[in-house]
Design a protein around this motif. Structure first.
Motif, PDB file in Angstrom:
ATOM      1  N   LYS A 100       3.246  -7.752  -1.726  1.00 16.90           N
ATOM      2  CA  LYS A 100       2.438  -6.572  -1.394  1.00 16.90           C
ATOM      3  C   LYS A 100       1.602  -6.888  -0.172  1.00 16.90           C
ATOM      4  N   SER A 101       0.791  -7.948  -0.265  1.00 14.93           N
ATOM      5  CA  SER A 101      -0.045  -8.349   0.858  1.00 14.93           C
ATOM      6  C   SER A 101      -0.293  -9.853   0.763  1.00 14.93           C
ATOM      7  N   THR A 102      -0.090 -10.557   1.842  1.00 16.22           N
ATOM      8  CA  THR A 102      -0.305 -12.021   1.801  1.00 16.22           C
ATOM      9  C   THR A 102      -1.777 -12.331   1.529  1.00 16.22           C
ATOM     10  N   ASN A 103      -2.694 -11.439   1.944  1.00 12.55           N
ATOM     11  CA  ASN A 103      -4.115 -11.682   1.661  1.00 12.55           C
ATOM     12  C   ASN A 103      -4.390 -11.696   0.158  1.00 12.55           C
ATOM     13  N   GLN A 124       8.106  -9.821   4.708  1.00 15.04           N
ATOM     14  CA  GLN A 124       7.856  -8.379   4.606  1.00 15.04           C
ATOM     15  C   GLN A 124       6.657  -8.144   3.692  1.00 15.04           C
ATOM     16  N   GLN A 125       5.869  -7.113   4.000  1.00  7.11           N
ATOM     17  CA  GLN A 125       4.799  -6.712   3.075  1.00  7.11           C
ATOM     18  C   GLN A 125       5.017  -5.255   2.686  1.00  7.11           C
ATOM     19  N   THR A 126       4.911  -4.989   1.400  1.00  8.31           N
ATOM     20  CA  THR A 126       5.107  -3.603   0.974  1.00  8.31           C
ATOM     21  C   THR A 126       3.791  -2.840   0.997  1.00  8.31           C
ATOM     22  N   GLY A 128       0.976  -3.970   3.220  1.00 12.24           N
ATOM     23  CA  GLY A 128       0.178  -4.688   4.220  1.00 12.24           C
ATOM     24  C   GLY A 128      -1.071  -3.865   4.526  1.00 12.24           C
ATOM     25  N   ARG A 129      -2.219  -4.542   4.614  1.00 15.27           N
ATOM     26  CA  ARG A 129      -3.482  -3.813   4.796  1.00 15.27           C
ATOM     27  C   ARG A 129      -4.122  -4.109   6.131  1.00 15.27           C
ATOM     28  N   GLY A 130      -4.755  -3.091   6.682  1.00 16.76           N
ATOM     29  CA  GLY A 130      -5.642  -3.288   7.816  1.00 16.76           C
ATOM     30  C   GLY A 130      -7.067  -3.212   7.285  1.00 16.76           C
ATOM     31  N   ARG A 131      -8.023  -2.998   8.167  1.00 22.12           N
ATOM     32  CA  ARG A 131      -9.406  -2.883   7.697  1.00 22.12           C
ATOM     33  C   ARG A 131      -9.608  -1.508   7.063  1.00 22.12           C
ATOM     34  N   LEU A 132     -10.654  -1.398   6.263  1.00 22.19           N
ATOM     35  CA  LEU A 132     -11.050  -0.128   5.628  1.00 22.19           C
ATOM     36  C   LEU A 132      -9.873   0.549   4.923  1.00 22.19           C
ATOM     37  N   GLY A 133      -9.028  -0.275   4.311  1.00 28.12           N
ATOM     38  CA  GLY A 133      -7.918   0.270   3.523  1.00 28.12           C
ATOM     39  C   GLY A 133      -6.790   0.873   4.337  1.00 28.12           C
ATOM     40  N   ARG A 134      -6.805   0.662   5.645  1.00 27.01           N
ATOM     41  CA  ARG A 134      -5.721   1.218   6.464  1.00 27.01           C
ATOM     42  C   ARG A 134      -4.436   0.432   6.230  1.00 27.01           C
ATOM     43  N   HIS A 135      -3.322   1.038   6.643  1.00 27.82           N
ATOM     44  CA  HIS A 135      -2.014   0.451   6.384  1.00 27.82           C
ATOM     45  C   HIS A 135      -1.616  -0.447   7.550  1.00 27.82           C
ATOM     46  N   TRP A 136      -0.961  -1.591   7.224  1.00 28.75           N
ATOM     47  CA  TRP A 136      -0.376  -2.426   8.291  1.00 28.75           C
ATOM     48  C   TRP A 136       1.136  -2.406   8.131  1.00 28.75           C
ATOM     49  N   HIS A 137       1.803  -1.842   9.116  1.00 30.95           N
ATOM     50  CA  HIS A 137       3.256  -1.701   9.096  1.00 30.95           C
ATOM     51  C   HIS A 137       3.880  -3.105   9.149  1.00 30.95           C
ATOM     52  N   SER A 138       4.634  -3.472   8.102  1.00 31.70           N
ATOM     53  CA  SER A 138       5.106  -4.861   7.964  1.00 31.70           C
ATOM     54  C   SER A 138       6.595  -4.924   7.616  1.00 31.70           C
ATOM     55  N   ARG A 195      -1.589  -1.891  24.403  1.00 32.45           N
ATOM     56  CA  ARG A 195      -0.979  -1.616  23.093  1.00 32.45           C
ATOM     57  C   ARG A 195      -1.199  -2.772  22.132  1.00 32.45           C
ATOM     58  N   LYS A 196      -1.286  -2.428  20.844  1.00 27.91           N
ATOM     59  CA  LYS A 196      -1.631  -3.447  19.848  1.00 27.91           C
ATOM     60  C   LYS A 196      -0.397  -4.263  19.439  1.00 27.91           C
ATOM     61  N   MET A 197      -0.523  -5.593  19.606  1.00 29.25           N
ATOM     62  CA  MET A 197       0.576  -6.469  19.200  1.00 29.25           C
ATOM     63  C   MET A 197       0.235  -7.202  17.904  1.00 29.25           C
ATOM     64  N   ILE A 220       1.508 -10.066  13.221  1.00 32.31           N
ATOM     65  CA  ILE A 220       1.923 -10.090  14.638  1.00 32.31           C
ATOM     66  C   ILE A 220       3.293  -9.418  14.755  1.00 32.31           C
ATOM     67  N   ASN A 221       3.406  -8.486  15.678  1.00 29.69           N
ATOM     68  CA  ASN A 221       4.703  -7.848  15.922  1.00 29.69           C
ATOM     69  C   ASN A 221       5.493  -8.733  16.886  1.00 29.69           C
ATOM     70  N   ILE A 222       6.626  -9.236  16.411  1.00 37.73           N
ATOM     71  CA  ILE A 222       7.368 -10.166  17.268  1.00 37.73           C
ATOM     72  C   ILE A 222       8.681  -9.543  17.778  1.00 37.73           C
TER      73      ILE A 222
HETATM   74  C1  BT5 Z   1      -5.907  -4.689  11.501  1.00 36.09           C
HETATM   75  O1  BT5 Z   1      -6.541  -3.642  10.887  1.00 36.09           O
HETATM   76  O2  BT5 Z   1      -5.525  -4.703  12.634  1.00 36.09           O
HETATM   77  C2  BT5 Z   1      -5.665  -5.874  10.599  1.00 36.09           C
HETATM   78  C3  BT5 Z   1      -4.199  -6.096  10.277  1.00 36.09           C
HETATM   79  C4  BT5 Z   1      -3.995  -7.321   9.449  1.00 36.09           C
HETATM   80  C5  BT5 Z   1      -2.591  -7.415   8.935  1.00 36.09           C
HETATM   81  C6  BT5 Z   1      -2.359  -8.735   8.242  1.00 36.09           C
HETATM   82  S1  BT5 Z   1      -0.674  -9.024   7.895  1.00 36.09           S
HETATM   83  C7  BT5 Z   1      -1.051 -10.368   6.900  1.00 36.09           C
HETATM   84  C8  BT5 Z   1      -2.309  -9.991   6.123  1.00 36.09           C
HETATM   85  N1  BT5 Z   1      -1.978  -9.291   4.912  1.00 36.09           N
HETATM   86  C9  BT5 Z   1      -2.400  -8.025   4.907  1.00 36.09           C
HETATM   87  O3  BT5 Z   1      -2.228  -7.203   3.983  1.00 36.09           O
HETATM   88  N2  BT5 Z   1      -3.038  -7.765   6.067  1.00 36.09           N
HETATM   89  C10 BT5 Z   1      -3.082  -8.940   6.918  1.00 36.09           C
HETATM   90  P1  BT5 Z   1      -7.097  -2.334  11.627  1.00 36.09           P
HETATM   91  O4  BT5 Z   1      -7.950  -2.737  12.781  1.00 36.09           O
HETATM   92  O5  BT5 Z   1      -7.732  -1.559  10.544  1.00 36.09           O
HETATM   93  O6  BT5 Z   1      -5.830  -1.623  12.197  1.00 36.09           O
HETATM   94  C11 BT5 Z   1      -4.990  -0.861  11.390  1.00 36.09           C
HETATM   95  C12 BT5 Z   1      -4.368   0.198  12.293  1.00 36.09           C
HETATM   96  O7  BT5 Z   1      -3.445  -0.420  13.198  1.00 36.09           O
HETATM   97  C13 BT5 Z   1      -3.550   1.232  11.530  1.00 36.09           C
HETATM   98  O8  BT5 Z   1      -4.353   2.292  11.099  1.00 36.09           O
HETATM   99  C14 BT5 Z   1      -2.513   1.669  12.580  1.00 36.09           C
HETATM  100  O9  BT5 Z   1      -3.063   2.632  13.460  1.00 36.09           O
HETATM  101  C15 BT5 Z   1      -2.292   0.410  13.377  1.00 36.09           C
HETATM  102  N3  BT5 Z   1      -1.110  -0.351  12.930  1.00 36.09           N
HETATM  103  C16 BT5 Z   1      -0.572  -0.430  11.696  1.00 36.09           C
HETATM  104  N4  BT5 Z   1       0.464  -1.279  11.674  1.00 36.09           N
HETATM  105  C17 BT5 Z   1       0.601  -1.736  12.937  1.00 36.09           C
HETATM  106  C18 BT5 Z   1       1.503  -2.631  13.563  1.00 36.09           C
HETATM  107  N5  BT5 Z   1       2.465  -3.270  12.902  1.00 36.09           N
HETATM  108  N6  BT5 Z   1       1.349  -2.857  14.898  1.00 36.09           N
HETATM  109  C19 BT5 Z   1       0.371  -2.254  15.600  1.00 36.09           C
HETATM  110  N7  BT5 Z   1      -0.504  -1.391  15.065  1.00 36.09           N
HETATM  111  C20 BT5 Z   1      -0.390  -1.146  13.740  1.00 36.09           C
END
Ligand code: BT5
Length: 334
Positions: A100-103, A124-126, A128-138, A195-197, A220-222
């Motif tokens: 689900k998430s490596t964190n 792969q993460q099913t 993956g989280r960003g900050r404030l509960g946002r989604h990280w495309h993984s 652009r965000k990498m 990291i998008n590779i």
């Molecule tokens: C981040 O949040 O940028 C933190 C991302 C951390 C991901 C890692 S992966 C390993 C570990 N396990 C987890 O579950 N998380 C960490 P934030 O600043 O909140 O940015 C999230 C926003 O970035 C989203 O709302 C999208 O707009 C955008 N985004 C989502 N997936 C992306 C991707 N693969 N590449 C670029 N932008 C993306």
């Protein structure tokens, strides 16, 4: 013949690969391998079959024996550990196919007492989280998703700086591939030509003035192709492949990053970011720009002037300079 369980097979396949890869493309005869691994031929066949499931290119010839041809481009413990140059970071390493998430895994392991420097990776993460509960495309096989467990002997308010030190380590790593184009958008984004990498998600567990752990998650998008991002992020995201116009070996990049991160973290424990400030200024995408920072409900607008040794962004506002520890940055367009 004694039948081997999965753990035994895994261990033996690992030994076999480490042994034969010393001389790529050279055949190791059957007798030599049987003696080395202390197995009979049937057991050796089972080990070879298991190693093949890790996508190694191994050539097997009845008369000649076995030759190592090439490693796979996959994030396995065997591959990452092979030639990993760190002293302690990533020496306790767990690599998953899908999580689900490596964190979350790192947090569970921390609860069970995992050592500082434990690293979790996933293909792969099913969720993956960003900050404030946002989604990280993984998506699978193209990115690097990892979490690092730190147990610093610091105060909780020193934790955000670890995130910035991680951004420096990541920028240093990516700069080898993209000289002059890497930018850190304080506090946690790595941008290439706007652009965000990569993104960093730092999660803290503390009791009173003591840190229990800091988990730093890095995505990291590779090797995503230019058109490989979903609609929501296709105009804001990029991958290393898209920028350098070739596929990049993820294992190699991860090894370089872990080495850089070990260095930056050790430096942070002693000097905070004092010795990285020049670099931070050079990498920063914000300095000199008018920005608004949102932290919870509060909004502060001003000109980004500097980043201090604690990782705070120094904002020049109408009331003077204020250090900001964390927040969401929006650039004010004029
Ligand atoms: C981040 O949040 O940028 C933190 C991302 C951390 C991901 C890692 S992966 C390993 C570990 N396990 C987890 O579950 N998380 C960490 P934030 O600043 O909140 O940015 C999230 C926003 O970035 C989203 O709302 C999208 O707009 C955008 N985004 C989502 N997936 C992306 C991707 N693969 N590449 C670029 N932008 C993306």
């Amino acid at each position: 013949m004694t039948v081997m369980n999965r753990t035994e097979l895994e261990k033996l396949a690992d030994h076999l690969i480490v042994y034969i890869r010393k001389k790529p493309e050279e055949y190791f005869d059957w007798k030599r391998l049987e003696a080395k691994l202390n197995l009979d031929r049937e057991q050796l066949d089972a080990v070879l079959e298991f190693a093949a499931s890790w996508d190694y290119k191994i050539r097997v010839r009845k008369k000649l024996g076995v030759a190592f041809i090439a490693p796979p481009d996959s994030l396995t413990a065997t591959e990452i550990s092979h030639k990993l140059a760190t002293r302690w970071l990533g020496r306790n390493l767990f690599c998953y196919q899908a999580v689900k998430s490596t964190n979350d895994i790192a947090a569970e392991m921390s609860e069970q007492g995992a050592v500082e420097g434990t690293v979790i990776t996933a293909e792969q993460q099913t969720r993956g989280r960003g900050r404030l509960g946002r989604h990280w495309h993984s998506p699978t096989g193209t990115g690097i998703y990892l979490s690092v467990l730190f147990r610093p002997n610091l105060r909780p308010d020193n934790a955000p700086g670890i995130s910035i030190a991680t951004a420096v380590a990541l920028a240093d790593t990516l700069e080898e591939y993209l000289p002059n184009d890497v930018r850190i958008k304080w506090p946690n984004d790595i941008l290439i030509r706007g652009r965000k990498m990569a993104g960093i998600l730092t999660e803290l567990s503390a009791e009173g003035s003591r840190i229990n752990h800091v988990i730093v998650g890095i995505g990291i998008n590779i090797n995503q192709r230019a058109g490989g991002f979903p609609d929501e992020i296709k105009t804001i995201a990029t991958s290393l492949r898209r920028e350098v116009k070739r596929k990049v070996n993820r294992v190699e990049l991860l090894q370089k990053f872990l080495k850089n991160l070990e260095k930056q973290y050790e430096r942070y424990l002693i000097h905070r970011l004092e010795k990285s400030r020049a670099k931070l200024r050079r990498y920063s995408s914000l300095l000199g720009r008018e920005i608004t920072i949102r932290a919870g409900k509060s909004l502060t607008t001003g000109i980004a002037r500097d980043i201090d040794a604690d990782g705070c962004l120094i904002l020049e506002t109408a009331e003077g300079e204020v250090p900001i520890i964390a927040g969401e940055v929006t650039i004010v367009k004029k």
